[in-house]
Design an enzyme around this catalytic site. Structure first.
Site, PDB file in Angstrom:
ATOM      1  N   ARG B  56      -4.866  -9.413   4.497  1.00 45.12           N
ATOM      2  CA  ARG B  56      -5.255  -8.262   3.676  1.00 45.12           C
ATOM      3  C   ARG B  56      -6.744  -8.039   3.878  1.00 45.12           C
ATOM      4  NH1 ARG B  56      -9.060 -10.989   1.502  1.00 45.12           N
ATOM      5  NH2 ARG B  56      -9.454  -9.347  -0.006  1.00 45.12           N
ATOM      6  N   GLY B  57      -7.261  -6.942   3.279  1.00 47.66           N
ATOM      7  CA  GLY B  57      -8.666  -6.588   3.494  1.00 47.66           C
ATOM      8  C   GLY B  57      -8.713  -5.544   4.596  1.00 47.66           C
ATOM      9  N   ALA B  58      -9.369  -4.431   4.330  1.00 45.97           N
ATOM     10  CA  ALA B  58      -9.313  -3.286   5.236  1.00 45.97           C
ATOM     11  C   ALA B  58      -9.643  -3.634   6.692  1.00 45.97           C
ATOM     12  CB  ALA B  58     -10.217  -2.174   4.706  1.00 45.97           C
ATOM     13  N   ARG B  99       2.257  -1.010   5.584  1.00 42.38           N
ATOM     14  CA  ARG B  99       1.501  -0.734   4.351  1.00 42.38           C
ATOM     15  C   ARG B  99       0.990   0.695   4.450  1.00 42.38           C
ATOM     16  NH1 ARG B  99      -2.755  -4.777   2.040  1.00 42.38           N
ATOM     17  NH2 ARG B  99      -2.532  -3.366   0.290  1.00 42.38           N
ATOM     18  N   ASP B 247     -14.765  -0.137  -1.075  1.00 39.30           N
ATOM     19  CA  ASP B 247     -13.596   0.450  -0.432  1.00 39.30           C
ATOM     20  C   ASP B 247     -13.933   1.796   0.184  1.00 39.30           C
ATOM     21  OD1 ASP B 247     -12.051  -1.240  -2.855  1.00 39.30           O
ATOM     22  OD2 ASP B 247     -11.071  -1.206  -0.902  1.00 39.30           O
ATOM     23  N   ASN B 257     -14.845   0.492  -5.611  1.00 40.05           N
ATOM     24  CA  ASN B 257     -14.588  -0.902  -5.244  1.00 40.05           C
ATOM     25  C   ASN B 257     -13.626  -1.491  -6.269  1.00 40.05           C
ATOM     26  OD1 ASN B 257     -15.090  -3.193  -3.515  1.00 40.05           O
ATOM     27  ND2 ASN B 257     -16.292  -4.081  -5.155  1.00 40.05           N
ATOM     28  N   LYS B 258     -13.225  -2.720  -6.061  1.00 42.68           N
ATOM     29  CA  LYS B 258     -12.275  -3.424  -6.938  1.00 42.68           C
ATOM     30  C   LYS B 258     -12.595  -3.205  -8.421  1.00 42.68           C
ATOM     31  CE  LYS B 258      -9.727  -5.692  -5.664  1.00 42.68           C
ATOM     32  NZ  LYS B 258      -8.413  -5.358  -5.214  1.00 42.68           N
TER      33      LYS B 258
END
Lengths: 355, 355
Positions: B56-58, B99, B247, B257-258
């Site tokens: 995961r993680g862009a 995804r 993000d 962001n998160k």
């Protein structure tokens, strides 16, 4: 005698029968999956219930300890009050070992002992009855205090308001009506439509497990969020007020409460949201000048790194787990007590209220 | 050909062998309990690894998708580039279904397809080699970008600094060096003693599971806290800087962001702590005027109410689970990119940097 005139919807703890009866309490370790009363027939069962957190919350613990003492006295073979008092002192010491840092537990046990000393001339049976009376009086006083607090405070809420709360300062932390949530219950009873946003309150999740559960039981609309989402819901205009409880309030109004409360007070200030602390007058400690004198309790890091039997963080790292924080009086819009609302609290106004 | 000139300590994803080889990635679903590489020999295995969040993680997802395409081409019976391109288009569609909202995944697959189109005159074997080259180039570029970003940004940190971070913007979210954590790694490599306070980052605990793990692997001192404790550690003077990833960054500097990042920015401002966003230039979206244009993704409430197979909140309540929030540029001390540090970011300075 043991029937309270105030009947809460959620009876956190209650006594069934006469002095030979038993105590029942909501087993909070099973919530929210299972709602079940735990029956305590003897003092050992109550000791364990306190130890494993089946009952928690300062006011509720006072009631549990007092009832535990009455359970202990059932086993006494004393034939007169003087002899019973001797046994009571033993039971008291035993109960004090259940949660050595719970202040309300000590306070309630001391009060029970004082009443027993004053009535040592009674027969053993009559003194046991008097002890049960006192345990129920402690419970009823807590109920009345919480109800009075709710009534005084609910004027702060308008029809349609959405209130953000943290941890559980509700019925489950008291004999049955709560402190922070007392305002919600009282506003609801006054016909206002009030809804609640509950922080889940890591690490022990009292918000998710207990606050969400008791509000749902009371048919109060509740929305659960993670603690990190509070800023976002405030920014979106979803919060009309923040209401929290208190563990201890210093003379100047600085307030110790569950970790995360201080951060909420900063976020509330940033978003122009009023920030209220709801607590009985007994929470105010005039011997404490300000919050700097309140030590911050550190708890076991495993509360954060473990989830039941599963590890959620690597071994060998540091963990910082302060159990509470201190919100400066300057961030508090008002402190709500059973005697009234103290707006922009300071030493003078607080002293005037508790006199 | 497949050997990168930059060798990270943590290789989130790597290729082993020639165009008939395989990919290996750290299975992040097993962390922190178990550190294990997941071997993907065919495209279906990579599809599943992306789907179940083993990776995961862009930036890491872009690399995974590109390598997944190379794995797919192993199965092609095409005898020339033109035919291989046809098969590639099929494999691309398949991987895009893993995804559907992962932007970097689409970006990397588009880039791979473009290179294939430009080289359709090659033999099938040569084109497959070219595709592997490109997948590794994507990985290496990400590594270089992260390293450059770390080098530019580490000047913001002094010897002895303690940095608070949120979620995982580290090696595990990229090919292997991170964005927010790149500053930490670069400062450490420059001989500064820097320590990190990691928010656990509910609901998915990327801070506890991933950030704490990778910092410990890199021998960077790390202390784990719950999200609600950030205000307290700032108040205690334990935080010299907050560094987070991003993000998406709007033209004016507003940063998505998160969830929890915005609240941290408010707390940092209150405590006079600098607040840095670390992100590659590719994160800046000049088509977005400001943060109001960024939609807030809502995720499944069960991420909050369930813990593996256990319920931690009652049924029948509302849950609000925004996946991220937007921090206004005014709360950001600086945005750190691979091209340099943008202090007090605004549209003009950002435009000048990305030109």
């Amino acid at each position: 005698m043991h029937d309270s005139h105030v009947r809460p919807k959620i009876e956190t703890i209650r006594w069934v029968g006469d002095e030979n009866g038993y105590a029942e309490l909501i087993d909070q370790t099973l919530l929210p999956s299972c709602f079940k009363y735990l029956r305590c027939d003897d003092i050992e069962q109550m000791w364990k219930a306190i130890r494993v957190l089946s009952v928690r919350g300062a006011p509720a613990l006072g009631v549990a300890a007092a009832m535990g003492l009455v359970l202990g006295l059932k086993e006494s073979s004393a034939k007169n009050g003087e002899a019973l008092l001797g046994d009571l002192t033993e039971y008291k010491k035993y109960l004090e070992s259940s949660r050595p840092t719970a202040v309300n537990l000590f306070w309630a046990l001391d009060r029970m002992e004082r009443i027993a000393e004053e009535n040592r001339h009674m027969t053993a049976l009559r003194l046991r009855r008097r002890m049960l009376e006192e345990a129920i009086a402690i419970r009823d006083e807590d109920m009345r205090t919480c109800r009075a607090l709710g009534k005084k405070g609910e004027s702060l809420l308008k029809d349609g308001d959405s209130v953000l709360t943290h941890c559980n300062a509700g019925a489950l932390a008291t004999a049955g009506y709560g402190t922070a949530l007392a305002l919600i219950y009282a506003a609801t009873e006054a016909g206002k439509r009030v809804s609640v946003i509950a922080d889940e309150s890591r690490p022990l999740l009292q918000g998710a497990r207990l606050t969400a559960w008791e509000l749902k039981e009371a048919s109060v609309p509740v929305t659960l969020i993670c603690d990190s989402m509070a800023a976002q819901v405030m920014k979106e205009g979803r919060v009309d007020a923040v209401i929290v409880g208190a563990d201890r309030i210093a003379a100047c109004g600085d307030t110790a409460n569950k970790i995360g409360t201080y951060g909420l007070s900063v976020l509330a200030k940033e978003h122009g949201v009023p920030f209220y602390v709801a607590a009985p007058v007994s929470t105010i400690d005039m011997a404490l000048a300000d919050g700097a004198d309140i030590p911050i309790e550190q708890r076991d890091g495993e509360e954060i790194t473990r989830w039941s039997d599963r590890k959620i963080a690597p071994d060998g790292i540091e963990v910082y787990n302060p159990a509470f924080d201190v919100t400066p009086a300057g961030n508090i819009t008002a402190i709500v007590t059973e005697r009234g609302i103290i707006r922009a609290p300071d030493r003078e106004k607080i002293a005037a209220t508790i006199e």
